[in-house]
Design a protein around this motif. Structure first.
Motif, PDB file in Angstrom:
ATOM      1  N   PRO A  32       0.803  -1.228   0.000  1.00  0.00           N
ATOM      2  CA  PRO A  32       0.000   0.000   0.000  1.00  0.00           C
ATOM      3  C   PRO A  32       0.838   1.281   0.000  1.00  0.00           C
ATOM      4  N   VAL A  33       2.040   1.245   0.567  1.00  0.00           N
ATOM      5  CA  VAL A  33       2.883   2.434   0.602  1.00  0.00           C
ATOM      6  C   VAL A  33       3.280   2.854  -0.809  1.00  0.00           C
ATOM      7  N   GLU A  34       3.512   1.889  -1.700  1.00  0.00           N
ATOM      8  CA  GLU A  34       3.907   2.202  -3.066  1.00  0.00           C
ATOM      9  C   GLU A  34       2.801   2.929  -3.818  1.00  0.00           C
ATOM     10  N   ASN A  35       1.548   2.727  -3.433  1.00  0.00           N
ATOM     11  CA  ASN A  35       0.418   3.345  -4.106  1.00  0.00           C
ATOM     12  C   ASN A  35      -0.062   4.608  -3.416  1.00  0.00           C
ATOM     13  N   SER A  36       0.578   4.998  -2.347  1.00  0.00           N
ATOM     14  CA  SER A  36       0.128   6.134  -1.552  1.00  0.00           C
ATOM     15  C   SER A  36       0.469   7.449  -2.241  1.00  0.00           C
ATOM     16  N   PRO A  37      -0.532   8.336  -2.399  1.00  0.00           N
ATOM     17  CA  PRO A  37      -0.249   9.627  -3.011  1.00  0.00           C
ATOM     18  C   PRO A  37       0.389  10.616  -2.035  1.00  0.00           C
ATOM     19  N   GLN A  38       0.312  10.339  -0.740  1.00  0.00           N
ATOM     20  CA  GLN A  38       0.843  11.251   0.262  1.00  0.00           C
ATOM     21  C   GLN A  38       2.188  10.776   0.782  1.00  0.00           C
ATOM     22  N   HIS A  39       2.998  11.745   1.167  1.00  0.00           N
ATOM     23  CA  HIS A  39       4.265  11.451   1.823  1.00  0.00           C
ATOM     24  C   HIS A  39       4.291  12.318   3.071  1.00  0.00           C
ATOM     25  N   ILE A  40       4.249  11.698   4.231  1.00  0.00           N
ATOM     26  CA  ILE A  40       4.217  12.407   5.502  1.00  0.00           C
ATOM     27  C   ILE A  40       5.630  12.445   6.065  1.00  0.00           C
ATOM     28  N   VAL A  41       6.061  13.635   6.480  1.00  0.00           N
ATOM     29  CA  VAL A  41       7.369  13.806   7.100  1.00  0.00           C
ATOM     30  C   VAL A  41       7.138  14.223   8.548  1.00  0.00           C
ATOM     31  N   VAL A  42       7.745  13.468   9.480  1.00  0.00           N
ATOM     32  CA  VAL A  42       7.608  13.754  10.906  1.00  0.00           C
ATOM     33  C   VAL A  42       8.939  14.296  11.406  1.00  0.00           C
ATOM     34  N   LEU A  43       8.914  15.523  11.928  1.00  0.00           N
ATOM     35  CA  LEU A  43      10.105  16.145  12.488  1.00  0.00           C
ATOM     36  C   LEU A  43      10.132  15.839  13.980  1.00  0.00           C
ATOM     37  N   GLY A  44      11.065  14.980  14.375  1.00  0.00           N
ATOM     38  CA  GLY A  44      11.175  14.611  15.782  1.00  0.00           C
ATOM     39  C   GLY A  44      10.210  13.509  16.178  1.00  0.00           C
ATOM     40  N   PRO A  45      10.550  12.255  15.865  1.00  0.00           N
ATOM     41  CA  PRO A  45       9.661  11.134  16.187  1.00  0.00           C
ATOM     42  C   PRO A  45       9.747  10.730  17.656  1.00  0.00           C
ATOM     43  N   GLY A  46       9.381  11.650  18.544  1.00  0.00           N
ATOM     44  CA  GLY A  46       9.326  11.345  19.978  1.00  0.00           C
ATOM     45  C   GLY A  46       7.971  10.755  20.320  1.00  0.00           C
ATOM     46  N   GLY A  47       7.442  11.120  21.474  1.00  0.00           N
ATOM     47  CA  GLY A  47       6.167  10.560  21.927  1.00  0.00           C
ATOM     48  C   GLY A  47       5.022  10.844  20.974  1.00  0.00           C
TER      49      GLY A  47
END
Length: 69
Positions: free
Chosen positions: A3-18
């Motif tokens: 499913p990731v290969e077909n995903s139109p969105q790309h989410i970027v998380v700055l600081g993967p803490g809690g």
């Protein structure tokens, strides 16, 4: 295809803490492409262990392997 290969969105998380880590894990579980921007020490841990959301009555346990930058 994954499913990731077909995903139109790309989410970027700055600081993967809690909070950021939970958002990254849930977005990944939902099939979104996720990249975590992290310090080198945090990136080392994520490369080794992945990112997880511990299970509860409303949210089953999940372990994802995210892209790191």
């Amino acid at each position: 295809r994954h499913p990731v290969e077909n995903s139109p969105q790309h989410i970027v998380v700055l600081g993967p803490g809690g909070v950021g880590g939970l958002i990254a894990a849930l977005a990944s579980r939902a099939g979104q492409r996720v990249t975590c921007l992290a310090s080198e020490s945090t990136a080392d841990v994520l490369r080794r262990d992945g990112i997880s959301a511990d299970g509860s009555a409303t949210m089953p346990e999940f372990l994802g392997r995210e892209q790191l930058a």
